[in-house]
Scaffold this active site. Structure first.
Site, PDB file in Angstrom:
ATOM      1  N   ASP A   1     -19.501  -4.633 -13.305  1.00 21.55           N
ATOM      2  CA  ASP A   1     -19.171  -5.112 -11.967  1.00 21.55           C
ATOM      3  C   ASP A   1     -18.648  -4.045 -11.026  1.00 21.55           C
ATOM      4  O   ASP A   1     -18.923  -4.047  -9.838  1.00 21.55           O
ATOM      5  CB  ASP A   1     -18.105  -6.207 -12.084  1.00 21.55           C
ATOM      6  CG  ASP A   1     -18.614  -7.396 -12.871  1.00 21.55           C
ATOM      7  OD1 ASP A   1     -19.580  -8.017 -12.395  1.00 21.55           O
ATOM      8  OD2 ASP A   1     -18.066  -7.679 -13.945  1.00 21.55           O
TER       9      ASP A   1
ATOM     10  N   SER B   1     -12.211   2.750 -21.310  1.00 20.22           N
ATOM     11  CA  SER B   1     -10.954   2.121 -21.755  1.00 20.22           C
ATOM     12  C   SER B   1      -9.813   2.409 -20.805  1.00 20.22           C
ATOM     13  O   SER B   1      -8.860   1.632 -20.732  1.00 20.22           O
ATOM     14  CB  SER B   1     -10.546   2.642 -23.132  1.00 20.22           C
ATOM     15  OG  SER B   1     -11.265   2.020 -24.144  1.00 20.22           O
TER      16      SER B   1
ATOM     17  N   HIS C   1      -4.182   4.298 -28.513  1.00 18.90           N
ATOM     18  CA  HIS C   1      -5.088   3.733 -27.512  1.00 18.90           C
ATOM     19  C   HIS C   1      -4.436   2.605 -26.706  1.00 18.90           C
ATOM     20  O   HIS C   1      -4.432   2.615 -25.474  1.00 18.90           O
ATOM     21  CB  HIS C   1      -6.337   3.235 -28.241  1.00 18.90           C
ATOM     22  CG  HIS C   1      -7.466   2.839 -27.366  1.00 18.90           C
ATOM     23  ND1 HIS C   1      -7.561   1.586 -26.789  1.00 18.90           N
ATOM     24  CD2 HIS C   1      -8.571   3.515 -26.960  1.00 18.90           C
ATOM     25  CE1 HIS C   1      -8.674   1.516 -26.085  1.00 18.90           C
ATOM     26  NE2 HIS C   1      -9.306   2.677 -26.172  1.00 18.90           N
TER      27      HIS C   1
ATOM     28  N   ASP D   1       8.040 -21.205 -36.765  1.00 18.20           N
ATOM     29  CA  ASP D   1       7.211 -21.214 -35.553  1.00 18.20           C
ATOM     30  C   ASP D   1       7.890 -22.110 -34.522  1.00 18.20           C
ATOM     31  O   ASP D   1       7.504 -23.260 -34.323  1.00 18.20           O
ATOM     32  CB  ASP D   1       5.810 -21.714 -35.902  1.00 18.20           C
ATOM     33  CG  ASP D   1       4.898 -21.762 -34.694  1.00 18.20           C
ATOM     34  OD1 ASP D   1       5.264 -21.183 -33.641  1.00 18.20           O
ATOM     35  OD2 ASP D   1       3.811 -22.368 -34.800  1.00 18.20           O
TER      36      ASP D   1
ATOM     37  N   VAL E   1     -14.849 -12.952 -16.493  1.00 17.15           N
ATOM     38  CA  VAL E   1     -14.907 -11.614 -17.091  1.00 17.15           C
ATOM     39  C   VAL E   1     -15.288 -10.615 -16.004  1.00 17.15           C
ATOM     40  O   VAL E   1     -16.255 -10.827 -15.269  1.00 17.15           O
ATOM     41  CB  VAL E   1     -15.945 -11.543 -18.232  1.00 17.15           C
ATOM     42  CG1 VAL E   1     -16.160 -10.100 -18.677  1.00 17.15           C
ATOM     43  CG2 VAL E   1     -15.501 -12.398 -19.411  1.00 17.15           C
TER      44      VAL E   1
ATOM     45  N   ASP F   1       4.487  -8.083 -35.700  1.00 17.35           N
ATOM     46  CA  ASP F   1       4.797  -6.740 -35.191  1.00 17.35           C
ATOM     47  C   ASP F   1       3.538  -6.068 -34.642  1.00 17.35           C
ATOM     48  O   ASP F   1       2.719  -5.553 -35.398  1.00 17.35           O
ATOM     49  CB  ASP F   1       5.394  -5.883 -36.302  1.00 17.35           C
ATOM     50  CG  ASP F   1       5.850  -4.532 -35.769  1.00 17.35           C
ATOM     51  OD1 ASP F   1       5.673  -4.284 -34.552  1.00 17.35           O
ATOM     52  OD2 ASP F   1       6.372  -3.736 -36.569  1.00 17.35           O
TER      53      ASP F   1
ATOM     54  N   THR G   1      11.174   8.605 -14.963  1.00 15.41           N
ATOM     55  CA  THR G   1      10.681   8.955 -16.286  1.00 15.41           C
ATOM     56  C   THR G   1       9.165   8.898 -16.323  1.00 15.41           C
ATOM     57  O   THR G   1       8.573   7.893 -15.916  1.00 15.41           O
ATOM     58  CB  THR G   1      11.228   7.957 -17.335  1.00 15.41           C
ATOM     59  OG1 THR G   1      12.651   8.025 -17.323  1.00 15.41           O
ATOM     60  CG2 THR G   1      10.706   8.271 -18.728  1.00 15.41           C
TER      61      THR G   1
ATOM     62  N   ASN H   1      11.412   4.970 -12.260  1.00 22.19           N
ATOM     63  CA  ASN H   1      12.560   5.023 -13.163  1.00 22.19           C
ATOM     64  C   ASN H   1      12.898   6.461 -13.545  1.00 22.19           C
ATOM     65  O   ASN H   1      13.617   6.697 -14.518  1.00 22.19           O
ATOM     66  CB  ASN H   1      12.313   4.170 -14.414  1.00 22.19           C
ATOM     67  CG  ASN H   1      11.187   4.714 -15.280  1.00 22.19           C
ATOM     68  OD1 ASN H   1      10.368   5.509 -14.812  1.00 22.19           O
ATOM     69  ND2 ASN H   1      11.140   4.297 -16.526  1.00 22.19           N
TER      70      ASN H   1
ATOM     71  N   ASP I   1      -5.724  -4.791 -28.141  1.00 26.68           N
ATOM     72  CA  ASP I   1      -5.969  -3.370 -28.400  1.00 26.68           C
ATOM     73  C   ASP I   1      -5.427  -2.973 -29.777  1.00 26.68           C
ATOM     74  O   ASP I   1      -5.293  -3.824 -30.655  1.00 26.68           O
ATOM     75  CB  ASP I   1      -5.308  -2.553 -27.272  1.00 26.68           C
ATOM     76  CG  ASP I   1      -6.081  -1.284 -26.952  1.00 26.68           C
ATOM     77  OD1 ASP I   1      -6.105  -0.382 -27.801  1.00 26.68           O
ATOM     78  OD2 ASP I   1      -6.641  -1.201 -25.849  1.00 26.68           O
TER      79      ASP I   1
HETATM   80 CA   LIG Z   1      10.900 -18.125 -34.902  1.00 27.63          CA
HETATM   81 CA   LIG Z   2       5.417 -19.219 -32.392  1.00 28.82          CA
HETATM   82 CA   LIG Z   3       8.016   5.775 -15.350  1.00 29.99          CA
END
Ligand SMILES: [Ca+2]
Ligand SMILES: [Ca+2]
Ligand SMILES: [Ca+2]
Ligand SMILES: [Ca+2]
Length: 521
Positions: A372, A396, A238, A210, A348, A231, A254, A252, A179
Site C-alpha cells: 500500500d 521490518s 528485532h 487467569d 491490513v 514473559d 535518552t 527523556n 515479533d
Molecule cells: Ca494472574
Molecule cells: Ca489473563
Molecule cells: Ca528517548
C-alpha cells in the site's frame, strides 16, 4: 535463507534484509557514551510557554490619538513601549506592583481601548525532542544529514516534528508488537510498555491465576506465544528495534525518540527458543491483540503462502489496524502470496521501504496493488536489548513507522474508525512519482499529513456497496449531506483515490480489492 535453517521453517521476519537472527547491524554506542552532537534542534528547545511577564498588547480604538493613549495607559498603570506597525496596536509594559491581568481589565474599561491581551510566547512550528540520537533518525526528520555514511535529501521523511506539534502520542493507545518479543526493561521503552489492568496489582501478576479470564495466566505485560509463558522478553533484537520506532520514550534525554513519545507497547512474542516463528503463534497473537483492545498491531514478518489462520484472526479483530511489512526479497509480489501482506482484509496495511532520498530500498518487496505505502526502512536507528541502540535495515523497520503514525492518529482522534485511520495514512502521505510503479498509493508516509486528513470529521454520508465489480474495476456510489460545507469527496480503495466535488458521486476505479471508504474534505 538456506544458510539459516532455523528460520526457513515457514516464517521470516521481514527485517535486516533476510538476516533476521543475525542482522547486518552496527551497534551505536549507548547514549551516555556518545558525545551529544548539537544540532539546529538545540535552539528550538528554548521554546517557552505562557506569556511574557509584565507585557500586554493593546488595540486602541480608531481615532484615538497620542494624548488619549497616554491617558488610558496612565489610568491602567502601564507604559506605552512600542508601536507594532498596525494602526492602534501597541506593546505596553505593566508598571511594577500591578498584575498584567489587572492592567488588562483596566485598559479594557477605557473607552479608547478595544482590547488588551497577554504577549504570548510563540512556538516554532516543529516540536523536537531532546533525545541525543534523534538527529540520526533521518526517517523522522531528514535535514540532509549523513547517517551511516549515506547522505539524505532534506524532507525525505515522515514530518514527525510537524506531527508532534499536534500530538506526541497517548497512553490510551495500545500497539501490539507481534515479533521476537520486546526488551521491556530497556531504559527507553520501560515507560511505554503495556500493562494488562486485569492482571495487575494485588499479586495478580504472578498468582498463577487467569484473573481476567482471557485464557492466559498472569499475562500482565503481554505474552510469549513461542514458549507459552507470560514473559515476552526479546533475546534477538528485532522486536525491540521495532518497538523503539513505534514508541521509544521521547524527550527523556535518552537515546532515540519513537514516532510516539507516549504509547502502550503490548509485547507479543512469537519466537520460540530457537528464534523460529509459526503461523499458529502469529494468528494467536493477532487474536490476543484484538481481544485486549490494541488499536494497532505491527507485524514485521511474513510467510510465502496464504495464511487462512492469520486471515481469520484479522477478520476477527475488525477494530484493530494490522500494519505489516512487505518483505525484503526485492520482488514484485503482485502474484505471490505473502501473509499477512497480501491477505484480502480491509484492516491490513502492507508497507514497503524507502531510503533517505525517497527511493525504494533495494531490498524492498513491492507490488502496485498489494503493497500500500512506503516508509523509511534503511539505516534506521532504534532500541536493542540491554539498553543498546543500533541500525537495522528492512521493511521490518518501515512497518513500525506506519504503525506509529496510526497510533498518533488514534491518540489525536480516538473515535476515528480503523478504516478512517487507514485512509488518513494512505491519503495524507507524500506522493512520489518514483514510487508509483511500486506501491499502490505511490506515496511515502507522512505523519503530519495523516493527522491533517484524520482531522476531517467523518461524513454524514450514505455509501453504497460497490457495484459493477469486475476483475479490473468497480463502481462506487455515495450520497452525502455536506451540511453547508464544500462537498469535496475523497474516495479511497486502498489503491486508488479520486477527488471529486459533488454531493453525489459515482467513481470507477481500477484494481479494486478492499472495501472502499469515502471522506468529506
Ligand atoms: Ca494472574
Ligand atoms: Ca489473563
Ligand atoms: Ca528517548
Ligand atoms: Ca520533514
Amino acid at each position: 535463507m538456506a544458510s539459516r535453517p532455523r528460520i526457513t521453517a515457514a516464517r521470516v521476519l521481514a527485517g535486516a534484509a533476510c538476516a533476521m537472527l543475525l542482522p547486518a547491524v552496527s551497534q551505536a554506542s549507548a547514549p551516555g557514551h556518545q558525545a551529544p552532537r548539537l544540532s539546529h534542534h538545540a535552539a528550538i528547545r528554548t521554546v517557552r510557554h505562557g506569556a511574557v511577564a509584565g507585557e500586554l498588547i493593546v488595540r486602541f480604538a480608531p481615532g484615538v490619538g497620542a494624548a488619549r493613549r497616554a491617558h488610558a495607559a496612565a489610568v491602567a498603570g502601564v507604559s506605552l513601549r512600542r508601536w507594532l506597525g498596525t494602526r492602534g496596536l501597541w506593546l505596553v509594559h505593566v508598571r511594577p506592583g500591578r498584575t498584567a491581568a489587572r492592567a488588562a481589565r483596566a485598559l479594557e474599561r477605557s473607552r479608547g481601548v478595544r482590547w488588551a491581551q497577554p504577549n504570548r510566547y510563540v512556538s516554532l512550528n516543529a516540536t523536537t525532542p531532546d533525545d541525543p540520537m534523534f538527529a540520526q533518525d533521518w526517517g523522522l526528520d531528514n535535514t540532509g544529514q549523513s547517517v551511516q555514511s549515506a547522505t539524505g535529501t532534506a524532507d525525505a521523511d515522515i514530518d514527525a516534528p510537524e506531527a508532534w506539534d499536534q500530538t506526541t502520542g497517548s497512553a490510551n493507545v495500545v500497539v501490539g508488537v507481534v515479533d521476537t518479543g520486546v526488551d521491556y526493561t530497556h531504559a527507553d521503552l520501560a515507560a511505554n510498555i503495556w500493562t494488562n489492568p486485569g492482571e495487575t496489582g494485588g499479586g495478580k501478576e504472578s498468582n498463577g491465576v487467569d484473573d481476567d479470564g482471557n485464557g492466559y495466566v498472569d499475562d500482565w505485560h503481554g505474552w510469549n506465544f513461542g514458549l507459552g509463558t507470560n514473559d515476552p522478553i526479546d533475546l534477538v533484537g528485532h522486536g525491540t528495534h521495532v518497538a523503539g520506532t513505534i514508541g521509544a520514550a521521547g524527550d527523556n534525554g535518552t537515546g532515540v525518540a519513537g514516532v510516539n513519545w507516549n504509547v502502550q507497547i503490548m509485547p507479543l512474542r512469537v519466537a520460540d527458543a530457537n528464534g523460529a516463528l509459526s503461523d499458529a503463534g502469529v494468528a494467536a497473537a493477532f487474536a490476543y491483540a484484538g481481544r485486549m483492545g490494541a488499536q494497532v498491531v505491527n507485524a514485521s514478518l511474513g510467510g510465502s503462502y496464504t495464511s487462512s489462520a492469520e486471515l481469520a484472526a484479522i477478520n476477527g479483530a475488525p477494530n484493530t489496524l494490522f500494519v505489516v511489512s512487505a518483505g525484503n526479497s526485492n520482488q514484485n509480489i503482485k502474484t505471490t502470496a505473502v501473509s499477512p501482506c497480501t491477505l484480502p482484509a480491509a484492516n491490513v496495511v502492507c508497507v514497503g521501504a524507502t531510503g533517505p532520498t525517497d527511493a525504494r530500498a533495494s531490498f524492498s518487496n513491492y507490488a502496485p496493488t498489494q503493497v500500500d505505502i512506503a516508509a523509511p526502512g534503511v539505516n534506521i536507528l532504534s532500541t536493542l536489548p540491554g539498553d543498546q541502540y543500533g541500525y537495522y535495515n528492512g521493511t521490518s523497520m518501515a512497518s513500525p513507522h506506519v504503525a506509529g503514525v496510526a497510533a498518533l492518529v488514534f491518540a489525536a482522534y480516538p473515535t476515528r474508525s480503523v478504516a478512517a485511520v487507514e485512509a488518513a495514512i494512505l491519503n495524507g502521505a507524500d506522493r512520489k512519482t518514483a514510487l508509483t510503479t511500486y506501491f499502490a498509493s505511490g506515496r511515502r508516509l507522512n505523519a503530519a499529513g495523516a493527522l491533517a486528513v484524520a482531522s476531517i470529521p467523518p461524513p454524514d454520508a450514505a455509501l453504497a456497496s460497490p457495484s459493477s465489480v469486475t476483475a479490473a474495476s468497480a463502481t462506487l456510489n455515495a450520497t452525502v449531506n455536506p451540511h453547508g460545507r464544500a462537498a469535496t469527496w475523497l474516495f479511497n480503495w486502498g489503491l486508488t483515490s479520486a477527488y471529486t466535488s459533488h454531493t453525489s458521486q459515482k467513481v470507477t476505479a481500477a484494481g479494486f480489492d478492499v472495501a472502499p471508504i469515502a471522506h468529506l474534505l
